[in-house]
Design an enzyme around this catalytic site. Structure first.
Site, mmCIF file in Angstrom:
data_model
loop_
_atom_site.group_PDB
_atom_site.id
_atom_site.type_symbol
_atom_site.label_atom_id
_atom_site.label_comp_id
_atom_site.label_asym_id
_atom_site.label_seq_id
_atom_site.Cartn_x
_atom_site.Cartn_y
_atom_site.Cartn_z
ATOM 1 N N ASP A 94 0.876 -1.183 0.000
ATOM 2 C CA ASP A 94 0.000 0.000 0.000
ATOM 3 C C ASP A 94 0.913 1.233 0.000
ATOM 4 O OD1 ASP A 94 -3.253 0.264 1.001
ATOM 5 O OD2 ASP A 94 -2.048 2.097 1.058
ATOM 6 N N VAL A 108 1.463 1.542 -6.623
ATOM 7 C CA VAL A 108 1.248 0.608 -7.740
ATOM 8 C C VAL A 108 1.359 1.276 -9.114
ATOM 9 C CG1 VAL A 108 -0.172 -1.013 -6.405
ATOM 10 C CG2 VAL A 108 -1.293 0.834 -7.711
ATOM 11 N N TYR A 118 -13.637 7.023 -13.538
ATOM 12 C CA TYR A 118 -13.664 5.761 -12.775
ATOM 13 C C TYR A 118 -14.255 4.636 -13.630
ATOM 14 C CZ TYR A 118 -14.289 2.679 -8.701
ATOM 15 O OH TYR A 118 -14.236 1.633 -7.816
ATOM 16 N N THR A 152 -16.287 0.887 2.784
ATOM 17 C CA THR A 152 -14.849 1.109 2.977
ATOM 18 C C THR A 152 -14.591 2.617 3.078
ATOM 19 O OG1 THR A 152 -14.309 1.405 0.644
ATOM 20 C CG2 THR A 152 -14.370 -0.874 1.454
HETATM 21 N N1 LIG Z 1 -15.809 0.577 -1.899
HETATM 22 C C1 LIG Z 1 -16.556 0.386 -2.983
HETATM 23 O O1 LIG Z 1 -17.760 0.665 -2.990
HETATM 24 C C2 LIG Z 1 -15.938 -0.224 -4.213
HETATM 25 C C3 LIG Z 1 -16.798 -0.694 -5.218
HETATM 26 C C4 LIG Z 1 -16.233 -1.258 -6.363
HETATM 27 C C5 LIG Z 1 -14.864 -1.351 -6.496
HETATM 28 N N2 LIG Z 1 -14.047 -0.867 -5.499
HETATM 29 C C6 LIG Z 1 -12.616 -0.978 -5.691
HETATM 30 O O2 LIG Z 1 -12.081 -1.719 -4.609
HETATM 31 C C7 LIG Z 1 -10.675 -1.441 -4.509
HETATM 32 C C8 LIG Z 1 -10.332 -1.214 -3.047
HETATM 33 O O3 LIG Z 1 -10.976 -0.031 -2.613
HETATM 34 P P1 LIG Z 1 -11.658 0.112 -1.170
HETATM 35 O O4 LIG Z 1 -13.089 0.311 -1.398
HETATM 36 O O5 LIG Z 1 -11.187 -0.952 -0.281
HETATM 37 O O6 LIG Z 1 -11.075 1.546 -0.782
HETATM 38 P P2 LIG Z 1 -10.075 2.023 0.368
HETATM 39 O O7 LIG Z 1 -9.876 3.461 0.094
HETATM 40 O O8 LIG Z 1 -10.574 1.587 1.686
HETATM 41 O O9 LIG Z 1 -8.742 1.200 0.043
HETATM 42 C C9 LIG Z 1 -7.926 1.510 -1.049
HETATM 43 C C10 LIG Z 1 -6.470 1.326 -0.626
HETATM 44 O O10 LIG Z 1 -5.649 1.545 -1.777
HETATM 45 C C11 LIG Z 1 -4.518 2.290 -1.360
HETATM 46 N N3 LIG Z 1 -3.931 3.009 -2.488
HETATM 47 C C12 LIG Z 1 -4.396 4.130 -3.101
HETATM 48 N N4 LIG Z 1 -3.551 4.493 -4.075
HETATM 49 C C13 LIG Z 1 -2.543 3.587 -4.089
HETATM 50 C C14 LIG Z 1 -1.369 3.428 -4.859
HETATM 51 N N5 LIG Z 1 -1.044 4.311 -5.827
HETATM 52 N N6 LIG Z 1 -0.561 2.379 -4.608
HETATM 53 C C15 LIG Z 1 -0.860 1.505 -3.611
HETATM 54 N N7 LIG Z 1 -1.943 1.617 -2.832
HETATM 55 C C16 LIG Z 1 -2.782 2.642 -3.074
HETATM 56 C C17 LIG Z 1 -5.059 3.233 -0.289
HETATM 57 O O11 LIG Z 1 -4.009 3.739 0.534
HETATM 58 C C18 LIG Z 1 -6.033 2.334 0.445
HETATM 59 O O12 LIG Z 1 -5.410 1.663 1.519
HETATM 60 C C19 LIG Z 1 -10.421 -0.254 -5.424
HETATM 61 O O13 LIG Z 1 -9.852 -0.707 -6.629
HETATM 62 C C20 LIG Z 1 -11.807 0.298 -5.673
HETATM 63 O O14 LIG Z 1 -11.891 1.003 -6.879
HETATM 64 C C21 LIG Z 1 -14.557 -0.322 -4.374
#
Ligand SMILES: NC(=O)c1ccc[n+]([C@@H]2O[C@H](COP(=O)([O-])OP(=O)(O)OC[C@H]3O[C@@H](n4cnc5c(N)ncnc54)[C@H](O)[C@@H]3O)[C@@H](O)[C@H]2O)c1
Length: 255
Positions: free
Chosen positions: A36, A61, A151, A186
Site C-alpha cells: 500500500d 502501484v 472511474y 470502505t
Molecule cells: N468501496 C466500494 O464501494 C468499491 C466498489 C467497487 C470497487 N471498489 C474498488 O475496490 C478497490 C479497493 O478499494 P476500497 O473500497 O477498499 O477503498 P479504500 O480506500 O478503503 O482502500 C484503497 C487502498 O488503496 C490504497 N492506495 C491508493 N492508491 C494507491 C497506490 N497508488 N498504490 C498503492 N496503494 C494505493 C489506499 O491507501 C487504500 O489503503 C479499489 O480498486 C476500488 O476502486 C470499491
C-alpha cells in the site's frame, strides 16, 4: 479453503477490501505480502497477523520500480508467488468536462496501469507455480454511472484487461479473474455511506437490500484464487447483491 504454503500479494492492503482480503488469506494459511502507499495502515493491519507469514512493503502501484520491488520482496522472502490481488484504487468523481487532466491521469495510473504493472511483474513467477491473478474491477466497469466518467473508464479497462490476460496466459496455466463489487463499506465510500438519501437510493437498487462489506468481497477473491475455481478464467464476477441482475428499470415493490 486452504492456502497453506501459498504466497499471496495484496495491493491496497492498508484499508477496506484489500485489508479484509489480506486477513482472509492469512486466516486460510497463506503467507501474505501487504502492499500500500500508506505504511502506517499496513503496520496496523499486519500487526495482527502471524509475523512469520506476513510482510509489508510500501508500494505505489503506479510506479514500475515500486511494483517490481514488491514482487521481488515477496519472492525473496517466501520463495515464490502463487496469487496477486491487484486491488489498490482511488476514486475520481465527475463528468468528463469537470474532470481535470491531472485527476484523469492519476486514476488511469493507479487503477489501470497499476493492474498492468502488478500483473507484468508477477507473471513470470505465476507461470512457475501455475498461479493466478485476481483484479478488483467494479460494477462500474460493467456499465456506466452518473458522473463517474474516469472511474467507469478505468474499471472497464480492468475488466477487459482481465479477459485479455486470461486468454493470453491460460495455456501457461495462469488464471485471471476479477471481482466487481457494488457499493461496499470502505474508506473510499465513506461520504456516500454518511448520506441518508444516497444510501436509500442505493438500497432501492440492490435486491439483497444491503450494501457490501469488505469481507463479502474477500470471500469471493479467495474462491477465485482457490482450486474450487480451477476451471474459471476471464470472468468479471459481480459481487453486488444483485445490482447487475437488473435491466436498469426502477425496482418497485408490488402494492
Ligand atoms: N468501496 C466500494 O464501494 C468499491 C466498489 C467497487 C470497487 N471498489 C474498488 O475496490 C478497490 C479497493 O478499494 P476500497 O473500497 O477498499 O477503498 P479504500 O480506500 O478503503 O482502500 C484503497 C487502498 O488503496 C490504497 N492506495 C491508493 N492508491 C494507491 C497506490 N497508488 N498504490 C498503492 N496503494 C494505493 C489506499 O491507501 C487504500 O489503503 C479499489 O480498486 C476500488 O476502486 C470499491
Amino acid at each position: 479453503m486452504k492456502f497453506d504454503d501459498k504466497v499471496v500479494i495484496v495491493t491496497g492492503a492498508g484499508s477496506g477490501i484489500g485489508a479484509a482480503t489480506a486477513r482472509a488469506f492469512s486466516e486460510a494459511g497463506a503467507s501474505v505480502v501487504l502492499a500500500d502507499v500508506d505504511q502506517q495502515e499496513l503496520d496496523d493491519i499486519a500487526g495482527k497477523l502471524p509475523r512469520d507469514r506476513t510482510l509489508t512493503i510500501r508500494t505505489d502501484v503506479s510506479r514500475a520500480d515500486d511494483v517490481d520491488a514488491m514482487v521481488k520482496a515477496a519472492v525473496d522472502r517466501f520463495g515464490g508467488l502463487d496469487v496477486i490481488f491487484n486491488n489498490a484504487g482511488i476514486l475520481v468523481e465527475g463528468p468528463v468536462d469537470k474532470t481535470s487532466l491531472d485527476d484523469w491521469n492519476r486514476i488511469v495510473a493507479v487503477n489501470l496501469t497499476g493492474v498492468f504493472l502488478g500483473s507484468k511483474a508477477a507473471l513470470p513467477h505465476l507461470r512457475e507455480r501455475k498461479g493466478c491473478i485476481v483484479n478488483t474491477a467494479s460494477v462500474s466497469g460493467l456499465g456506466g454511472d452518473l458522473e463517474m466518467a474516469a472511474y467507469d473508464t478505468v474499471k472497464g479497462g480492468v475488466a477487459n484487461l482481465t479477459r485479455a490476460m486470461a486468454i493470453d496466459h491460460g495455456r501457461a496455466g495462469v488464471r485471471v479473474n476479477a471481482v466487481c463489487p457494488s457499493l461496499t463499506r470502505t474508506g473510499m465510500t465513506e461520504d456516500m455511506q454518511d448520506d441518508e438519501a444516497t444510501v436509500k437510493a442505493f438500497l432501492d437498487r440492490i435486491p439483497l437490500g444491503r450494501i457490501g462489506e469488505p469481507e463479502d468481497i474477500a470471500k469471493v477473491v479467495l474462491f477465485l484464487a482457490s482450486d474450487y475455481a480451477g476451471f474459471v478464467t476471464g470472468v468479471n464476477l459481480p459481487v453486488d447483491g444483485g445490482v447487475t441482475a437488473s435491466n436498469g428499470q426502477p425496482l418497485f415493490e408490488n402494492a
